[in-house]
Design a protein around this motif. Sequence first.
Motif, short mmCIF file in Angstrom:
data_model
loop_
_atom_site.label_atom_id
_atom_site.label_comp_id
_atom_site.label_asym_id
_atom_site.label_seq_id
_atom_site.Cartn_x
_atom_site.Cartn_y
_atom_site.Cartn_z
N ALA A 12 0.82 -1.20 0.00
CA ALA A 12 0.00 0.00 0.00
C ALA A 12 0.86 1.25 0.00
N LEU A 13 1.90 1.27 0.83
CA LEU A 13 2.79 2.41 0.87
C LEU A 13 3.49 2.60 -0.47
N ALA A 14 4.00 1.51 -1.03
CA ALA A 14 4.70 1.60 -2.30
C ALA A 14 3.78 2.09 -3.40
N ALA A 15 2.55 1.57 -3.41
CA ALA A 15 1.59 1.97 -4.44
C ALA A 15 1.21 3.43 -4.30
N ASP A 96 13.82 -5.65 14.60
CA ASP A 96 14.03 -4.58 15.57
C ASP A 96 15.16 -3.66 15.14
N ALA A 97 16.21 -4.24 14.54
CA ALA A 97 17.37 -3.43 14.12
C ALA A 97 17.00 -2.46 12.99
N ALA A 98 15.99 -2.82 12.20
CA ALA A 98 15.61 -1.98 11.05
C ALA A 98 14.45 -1.05 11.38
N ALA A 99 14.08 -0.96 12.66
CA ALA A 99 12.91 -0.16 13.05
C ALA A 99 13.06 1.31 12.66
N SER A 100 14.20 1.90 12.96
CA SER A 100 14.39 3.32 12.66
C SER A 100 14.39 3.58 11.16
N GLN A 101 14.94 2.64 10.39
CA GLN A 101 14.96 2.77 8.94
C GLN A 101 13.54 2.72 8.37
N ARG A 102 12.71 1.81 8.91
CA ARG A 102 11.33 1.72 8.46
C ARG A 102 10.55 2.98 8.78
N GLU A 103 10.79 3.51 9.98
CA GLU A 103 10.09 4.72 10.41
C GLU A 103 10.46 5.90 9.52
N ALA A 104 11.75 6.03 9.20
CA ALA A 104 12.20 7.14 8.35
C ALA A 104 11.61 7.03 6.95
N LYS A 105 11.55 5.81 6.43
CA LYS A 105 10.98 5.62 5.09
C LYS A 105 9.49 5.93 5.09
N GLN A 106 8.80 5.53 6.16
CA GLN A 106 7.36 5.80 6.26
C GLN A 106 7.10 7.30 6.29
N LYS A 107 7.91 8.04 7.03
CA LYS A 107 7.73 9.49 7.10
C LYS A 107 7.99 10.13 5.74
N GLU A 108 9.01 9.63 5.04
CA GLU A 108 9.33 10.17 3.71
C GLU A 108 8.19 9.92 2.73
N GLU A 109 7.65 8.70 2.76
CA GLU A 109 6.52 8.37 1.88
C GLU A 109 5.32 9.26 2.18
N ALA A 110 5.05 9.46 3.49
CA ALA A 110 3.90 10.27 3.88
C ALA A 110 4.07 11.72 3.43
N GLU A 111 5.28 12.25 3.55
CA GLU A 111 5.54 13.63 3.13
C GLU A 111 5.41 13.78 1.62
#
Length: 284
Positions: A12-15, A96-111
């Motif tokens: 959904a995010l990618a689309a 867990d190690a990739a949590a911050s990376q996922r969060e940053a990508k989600q914020k970028e997609e949302a913006e």
Amino acid sequence: MTYNSTKIRAVALAAASSLALTGCLLSPGAFTSELQLMKDGTFSYSYDGEIQMLALSKLAQMADKPEEFKAECYDEEFEERECTLAETNEQRAEWDAAASQREAKQKEEAENIKAFLGGIDPSNPEAAQELADKLARQRGWEEVTYKGDGLFDVDFRISGSMTHDFAFPVIEKMPMGNMFVTMVLRDGGQVRVDAPGFAAQGGGNPMQGMMAGMAGLAQMSEGSEGQDPGKIVVPEGTFTIVTDGRILANNTDEGPVAHSRGEALVWEISPRTEQAPTALITFD
């Protein structure tokens, strides 16, 4: 194979991001549209029907759902199997190690999506009404009613002189890449009309990839509780050009037909429409 909410959310995010970055945010649904081009130098355009903004559909709601960890393991034949405790722990540590990376990508997609919506936040429950109010302030949008799932019922009518190019739809502060109809003036009294938004298949049309992506998302969501992508509309209606000019070229099935104001070109639009309507008209 079953798909967990994490996979569906990722798609959904990618689309949503892909649609925003390509400008492919709007889709016509059931509609009737007419463009009149007259030799006295005037034109008028109308669109009566549905328009869906995909970033305001349940696609955006799915993208906003929190990600959940789920260990996934497969046997030698790539069939899903139950993970061992060690495999589960290993995958959770990577997650867990990739949590911050996922969060940053989600914020970028949302913006990105927000920027392409002219500052409207699709996660805001009032976003749809905010967009409807914005359209109502623009000339030509006589009526804009929100029906849910990012779907608007609109009545658009505008007229003017053929002294400039014209495109529909145009939304204030929102860069658009998938115009439904464009009218381009050429030297020598010629007018080129294209309606790329009224074809769902073929011809390099970006709508084709969009429809395929939406269909795939719907299939992935099937059977997953709470992961309904909502109603996704497809073009279905009639586009007509009326003119008293001389028609040099067009791609209708029947060609020009008699009309009280001259001649008419009529295209019946459906999800099976392969070629976008196009015409070249001259005013000698």
